[in-house]
Write an enzyme that holds these catalytic residues in place. Structure first.
Site, short mmCIF file in Angstrom:
data_model
loop_
_atom_site.label_atom_id
_atom_site.label_comp_id
_atom_site.label_asym_id
_atom_site.label_seq_id
_atom_site.Cartn_x
_atom_site.Cartn_y
_atom_site.Cartn_z
N ASP A 208 -57.08 9.75 -53.91
CA ASP A 208 -57.20 8.71 -52.89
C ASP A 208 -58.55 8.83 -52.16
O ASP A 208 -58.96 9.95 -51.79
CB ASP A 208 -56.05 8.89 -51.89
CG ASP A 208 -55.92 7.73 -50.94
OD1 ASP A 208 -55.69 6.61 -51.42
OD2 ASP A 208 -56.06 7.93 -49.72
N GLU A 272 -60.16 7.10 -57.05
CA GLU A 272 -60.19 5.81 -56.37
C GLU A 272 -61.45 5.84 -55.51
O GLU A 272 -61.47 6.43 -54.43
CB GLU A 272 -58.96 5.62 -55.47
CG GLU A 272 -58.93 4.23 -54.87
CD GLU A 272 -58.69 4.15 -53.38
OE1 GLU A 272 -58.47 3.04 -52.89
OE2 GLU A 272 -58.74 5.18 -52.68
C1 NOJ Z 1 -56.35 4.00 -50.60
C2 NOJ Z 1 -54.92 3.72 -50.87
O1 NOJ Z 1 -54.79 3.13 -52.13
C3 NOJ Z 1 -54.44 2.85 -49.74
O2 NOJ Z 1 -53.18 2.30 -49.99
C4 NOJ Z 1 -54.47 3.66 -48.48
O3 NOJ Z 1 -54.12 2.83 -47.39
C5 NOJ Z 1 -55.85 4.23 -48.22
N1 NOJ Z 1 -56.46 4.78 -49.40
C6 NOJ Z 1 -55.79 5.32 -47.21
O4 NOJ Z 1 -55.16 6.45 -47.75
#
Ligand code: NOJ
Length: 554
Positions: A208, A272
């Site tokens: 993440d 991500e």
């Molecule tokens: C990316 C995640 O995919 C999202 O859902 C989340 O709100 C943010 N990062 C913060 O962790």
């Protein structure tokens, strides 16, 4: 014989645990619910499952606010339930990827609670980003950064003696304090968390906010506002700082030390990282760093032939420049589902990522679904790996009519309703058209209301129904595997109108010609070609219609 690691062409299906299958009727999906429904994925033909967070959490950001990285939240089940799920998945030939959230914890995490009861300058505070405020009384935030969810990225605490105190950084919600990655304890702790789940048998991690962990020295002000934060660039002091790569080199060595043998050897790391340009993103997938990084540039590309061709070419070249495969994705739990995103007029440079509210212009549902099927039929022929988001195999649209009081994404509240937030893509999945909650759970409850039109899109309405979206996905995944398209080489084909995306993917196990017509006029197929897959029913004259993609043996 050279071994090609499994992940280089894997199709990974994202499960958002609260919205896939609910075993106990509380209206929130859970791990036993997932286990019971796993045969759906074996039948669909994916290689792996990525589970969004199911760890202990107050759920202020649907689990992306982790209070205990080594346990399962009771709303989702127990660690034993996780073990049963992982064992069943492996039995069915599905690998398991879990989410790791290393940029921030929950404010309910034991470390953050200890930080709040400890004085400024203490080791407890040094695990997070605490700073004194600006101005005579420290009443101004330490810098001008804004939260991704709206509002300032800093919150002031009350010190244990009751006085107004320091500020802590949260790039997301106030309940998500950022860790300080200049502190070795943070490295050790998160690496230990990786080991915990590797020991439990997971096959990989989706990281993440992978580009956010390290912040620029001195936390300088930035004139890049919230929009710029969405367009992360190397200029923004909170994104894509060089130090993140050192972290991932360590993590790569760690997961490599857990390698098994043969094609299945690798346990993987997927970033991500909303990083532009693609050259900067490619740095995350150098051979001693991460295995994969989502290609969000392609996800954001309008459905226009020139733009699509350019994005595909560019991203293949960028990944190849570091010897990595590309990682394609069209939908996830943070963006408008592509069956709705593509239901708007397409313009060069236009990105429609924000949620859609009931009072906003609405997408053309039929057009969006037709284009989404065509876009997926292109994506699944591309070399590399692909991620699918739960429900896209049913052609689910974004739920745009959610009432304000049902919306739970913190973005909605933190922007005072200006942004509808991301709930519209997170609505529980329909399994059985005639059952309460469309079979999501045993009763009526569903944490977000399901639109009535989900009934006709339920799995039982589509399974074995020719030309349904579910059958299209199943056929594409089967053909993709048989022809090993994910391991192929792409060659662009000449001789078609500009509005046609035309390429051939050639692998050791076959070659498929892909034609996608994004123009208004029908396009003749090459004489003698055999259509093996089509995103829409073929026209009576055999030509390729508007927003239709075919796979051909030609
Ligand atoms: C990316 C995640 O995919 C999202 O859902 C989340 O709100 C943010 N990062 C913060 O962790």
């Amino acid at each position: 014989m050279t071994i090609t690691p499994w992940w280089r062409d894997a199709v990974v299906y994202q499960i958002y645990p609260r919205s896939w299958a609910d075993s106990d009727g509380d209206g929130i999906g859970d791990l036993p619910g997932i286990t019971a429904r796993l045969p759906h994925l074996a039948e669909l033909g994916v290689d792996a499952v990525w589970l969004s967070p199911f760890y202990t959490s107050p759920q202020h950001d649907a689990g992306y606010d982790v209070a205990d990285y080594r346990d399962v939240d009771p709303i989702f089940g127990t660690l034993d339930d996780f073990d049963v799920l992982a064992a069943r998945a492996h039995e069915l030939g599905l690998r398991i990827v879990v989410d790791i959230v290393p940029n921030h914890s929950s404010s309910e995490h034991a470390w953050f609670k200890a930080a709040l009861t400890s004085p400024p300058g203490s080791p407890e505070r040094a695990r997070y980003v605490f700073r004194d405020g600006r101005g005579a009384s420290g009443a101004e935030p330490p810098n001008n950064w804004v939260s991704m969810f709206g509002g300032p990225a800093w919150t002031r605490v009350t010190e244990p003696d009751g006085t107004p105190g320091q500020w802590y950084l949260h790039l997301f919600d106030t309940s998500q304090p950022d860790f300080d990655w200049s502190n070795p304890q943070v490295h050790d702790e998160l690496e230990d968390v990786l080991r915990f789940w590797l020991d439990r048998g997971v096959d990989g991690f989706r990281i993440d906010v992978a580009h956010g962990l390290v912040k620029a020295d001195g936390l300088p002000d930035t004139d890049l506002g919230l929009d710029a934060a969405n367009d992360a660039t190397a200029l923004a002091p909170m994104w894509d700082q060089p130090g993140v790569h050192d972290i991932y080199r360590r993590w790569r060595r760690l997961v490599d030390s857990y390698a098994r043998s043969g094609e299945d050897a690798d346990r993987i790391l997927c970033a991500e990282a909303w990083v532009l340009p693609g050259e900067a993103l490619a740095r995350y997938v150098r051979s001693d760093e991460l295995h994969q990084s989502f290609n969000f540039e392609h996800l954001m590309t309008p459905w226009l032939a020139d733009d699509q061709r350019a994005a595909i070419s560019r991203s293949l070249a960028q990944a190849a420049s570091v010897g990595a495969p590309q990682t394609w994705v069209l939908s996830n739990h943070d963006v408008v589902r592509h069956a709705s995103r593509l239901g708007f007029p397409q313009q060069p440079g236009l990105r429609r990522m924000e949620g859609i509210g009931a009072d906003d212009p609405q997408p053309d549902a039929a057009l969006g679904l037709r284009r989404a099927r065509a876009a997926t039929t292109v994506m699944l022929a591309l070399p590399g790996s692909a991620y699918l988001f739960q429900g896209e195999e049913l052609g689910l649209p974004e739920a745009t009519g959610l009432p304000d009081d049902a919306r739970q994404d913190p973005t909605f509240a933190r922007t005072n309703g200006v942004s509808p937030g991301r709930d519209g893509c997170r609505v529980p999945v329909p399994w059985e058209s005639d059952a309460p909650s469309f079979g999501f759970g045993p009763g009526e409850r569903s944490w977000l209301p399901q639109p009535a039109e989900f009934g006709d899109l339920a799995v039982d309405r589509q399974r074995r129904v020719p030309e349904s979206t579910l059958e299209l996905y199943t056929a594409l995944l089967d053909l993709r595997r048989r022809h090993r398209l994910g391991r192929g080489e792409l060659t662009w084909l000449d001789g078609y109108p500009d509005e046609v995306i035309a390429f051939r993917t050639t692998s050791a196990d076959g070659a498929v010609t892909v034609l996608a017509n994004l123009g208004a006029a029908p396009v003749d197929l090459p004489p003698g070609a055999t259509v093996i897959a089509s995103s829409a029913p073929l026209r009576p004259d055999g030509a390729l219609g508007t927003d239709q993609t075919v796979w051909l043996l030609a």
